[in-house]
Design an enzyme around this catalytic site. Structure first.
Site, short mmCIF file in Angstrom:
data_model
loop_
_atom_site.label_atom_id
_atom_site.label_comp_id
_atom_site.label_asym_id
_atom_site.label_seq_id
_atom_site.Cartn_x
_atom_site.Cartn_y
_atom_site.Cartn_z
N CYS A 58 -10.82 3.63 -29.14
CA CYS A 58 -12.02 4.31 -29.62
C CYS A 58 -13.02 4.52 -28.48
O CYS A 58 -14.09 3.91 -28.45
CB CYS A 58 -12.63 3.47 -30.74
SG CYS A 58 -13.83 4.38 -31.67
N GLY A 72 0.76 -1.25 0.00
CA GLY A 72 0.00 0.00 0.00
C GLY A 72 0.79 1.28 0.00
O GLY A 72 0.21 2.35 -0.21
N TYR A 89 1.37 -1.53 -12.19
CA TYR A 89 0.00 -1.58 -12.70
C TYR A 89 -0.10 -0.95 -14.09
O TYR A 89 -1.11 -0.35 -14.44
CB TYR A 89 -0.97 -0.92 -11.70
CG TYR A 89 -0.85 -1.51 -10.32
CD1 TYR A 89 -1.31 -2.80 -10.07
CD2 TYR A 89 -0.26 -0.81 -9.27
CE1 TYR A 89 -1.18 -3.37 -8.81
CE2 TYR A 89 -0.12 -1.38 -8.01
CZ TYR A 89 -0.58 -2.65 -7.78
OH TYR A 89 -0.44 -3.21 -6.54
N TYR A 132 -8.67 5.16 -12.74
CA TYR A 132 -8.60 5.79 -11.41
C TYR A 132 -8.38 7.30 -11.49
O TYR A 132 -7.92 7.90 -10.50
CB TYR A 132 -7.44 5.21 -10.58
CG TYR A 132 -7.32 3.72 -10.61
CD1 TYR A 132 -8.19 2.92 -9.88
CD2 TYR A 132 -6.32 3.09 -11.35
CE1 TYR A 132 -8.07 1.54 -9.90
CE2 TYR A 132 -6.20 1.72 -11.37
CZ TYR A 132 -7.08 0.94 -10.65
OH TYR A 132 -6.95 -0.42 -10.67
#
Ligand code: LLP
Length: 413
Positions: free
Chosen positions: A337, A229, A366, A312
């Site tokens: 698109c 985290g 990520y 996000y």
């Protein structure tokens, strides 16, 4: 990373291209590990951040264990030579078959519900092989990060709650089961956290719970896992160094350990902190378009290559390779698109022309691991740099990959 080298790599391997700085990964791993050296903590790198084989192999070489969220990641960890004892398999939803594979592999298994524990016990009994299990608890903590990456809230799908003794009763049950060794305690409160407060709260709750397990059930754990985290400075204004985090939570953990009266191993599962800053996504400008409202730079990557901005609202710094003065305001538009496919909004950048090379920074975590072939675009290539040495660690995908394993029924062929 040096602009000339980035140009050279883009010319050699094409774009979009992920480039990783292996020395920075090593630096971040050591920084994290040494911050927690007082606890002799085990660092299990979170494979989901970047599960490319060479990156996982580099981290294994540095001594990292593996935090895995699927059997696919478990098999990757074993393939690069991580000791199964240093592999932690955590998922809220596992099939019976996956549990069976995990048991055979001898990895640590984190349960998130009781149905799964029953299945695990059944398989272990049948195979006469002890399963090393832990439970993920839900500590009911707000990590003050993006809602989609907050996992320890009480409404979250993850973990067993302390409330109503749900977590406690799971341990009570597991302790009595044959072929089940209650090895660990696990939590993970969220991702991209830049404030030590929520980690401290979680540490307090975890240590108090471990104490209760010892006192009321006589359970001694092999490890307590505080998850991952720790965030990185996507925007330069805010960061949390592992040393600062350690300064805040190590005293809590040590206090808890003194109360426990035995010494479980302490585990952390950082992903983003280890690889995030070490990756750059290189993408080439296909065209520049002025509308009455905006200037768009159309590049050859999109949210299929880097999903974070679309998913996000994530901010990634953007550079124009080889150019400096900031003169114009642009949106960097992906080639997917969909209107949501904007990689960066309203950025002041040097004047951009077709053919320029754009570097999207802090894309090591990520990025590739969330890439897809949406819009029928093959996956990008990846390069790992270590000092002057550069290695292609993943070839660019090709059209044939997109059709791999598909079948056209005979009457339609
Ligand atoms: N351990 C567990 C059980 C996790 O679920 C995660 C991340 C980690 C460790 C590693 O967390 P980190 O140190 O990387 O923050 N795709 C999102 C991030 C999702 C994180 C999911 N879990 C993003 O791009 O921001």
């Amino acid at each position: 990373m040096d602009d000339k080298l980035l140009e050279k790599l883009a010319d050699e391997y094409g774009t979009p291209l992920y480039v990783y700085d292996g020395e920075l990964i090593q630096n971040r791993f050591h920084r994290f590990q040494s911050a927690f050296s007082e606890l002799d903590a085990k660092v299990c790198y979170a494979y989901k951040a970047n599960s490319s084989l060479a990156i996982c192999a580099l981290l294994r070489e540095l001594g990292a264990g593996a935090d895995c969220v699927s059997i696919g990641e478990v098999l990757t960890a074993l393939k690069v030579g991580v000791n199964p004892r240093d592999v932690i398999y955590t998922s809220n939803s596992k099939t019976d078959e996956e549990l069976s594979v995990a048991l055979a592999a001898g990895v640590n298994i984190t349960h998130d519900n009781l149905d799964e524990l029953e299945v695990m016990a059944g398989i272990a009994r049948k195979k006469k092989k002890q399963a090393r299990v832990s439970f993920r608890v839900n500590p009911d903590i707000n990590p003050r990060t993006h809602p989609k990456i907050s996992t320890g809230l009480k409404e979250s799908k993850f973990g067993l709650h302390f409330e109503k003794d749900l977590a406690f009763n799971a341990y009570k049950k597991a302790c009595k089961m044959d072929y089940i060794r209650v090895a660990g305690l696990h939590c993970h409160i969220g991702s991209q956290i830049l404030d030590a407060g929520p980690f401290v709260e979680a540490a307090k709750k975890m240590m108090a719970f471990a104490f209760r397990l010892k006192k009321e059930l006589g359970t001694t754990l092999d490890y307590i896992d505080f998850g991952g985290g720790l965030g990185i400075p996507y925007k330069k204004d805010k960061k949390l160094e592992p040393k600062e985090l350690a300064k805040a939570i190590v005293p809590e953990i040590k206090k808890g350990l003194r109360n426990l009266g035995y010494q479980p191993a302490i585990v952390f599962e950082p992903g983003r902190y280890i690889v995030g800053e070490a990756g750059v996504l290189l993408t080439r400008v296909n065209s520049v378009k002025k509308t009455p409202y905006k200037k768009f730079v159309n590049v050859d990557a999109g949210f299929n290559t880097l999903l974070r901005p679309a998913m996000y609202e994530a901010y990634h710094e953007v550079k124009v390779v080889g150019k400096k003065d900031q003169q114009e305001t642009y949106d960097i538009a992906g080639n997917i698109c969909e209107s949501g496919d904007i990689l960066a909004k309203n950025r002041k950048l040097p004047k951009i022309r077709k053919g320029d090379l754009i570097a999207i920074m802090h894309a090591g975590a990520y990025g590739m691991s969330m890439a897809s072939t949406y819009n029928s675009r093959p996956l990008p290539a990846e390069v790992l740099m270590r000092g002057k040495k550069t290695d292609l660690i993943r070839e660019r995908g090709i059209q044939e990959d997109l059709h791999w394993k598909q079948k056209i029924p005979e009457d339609l062929a």
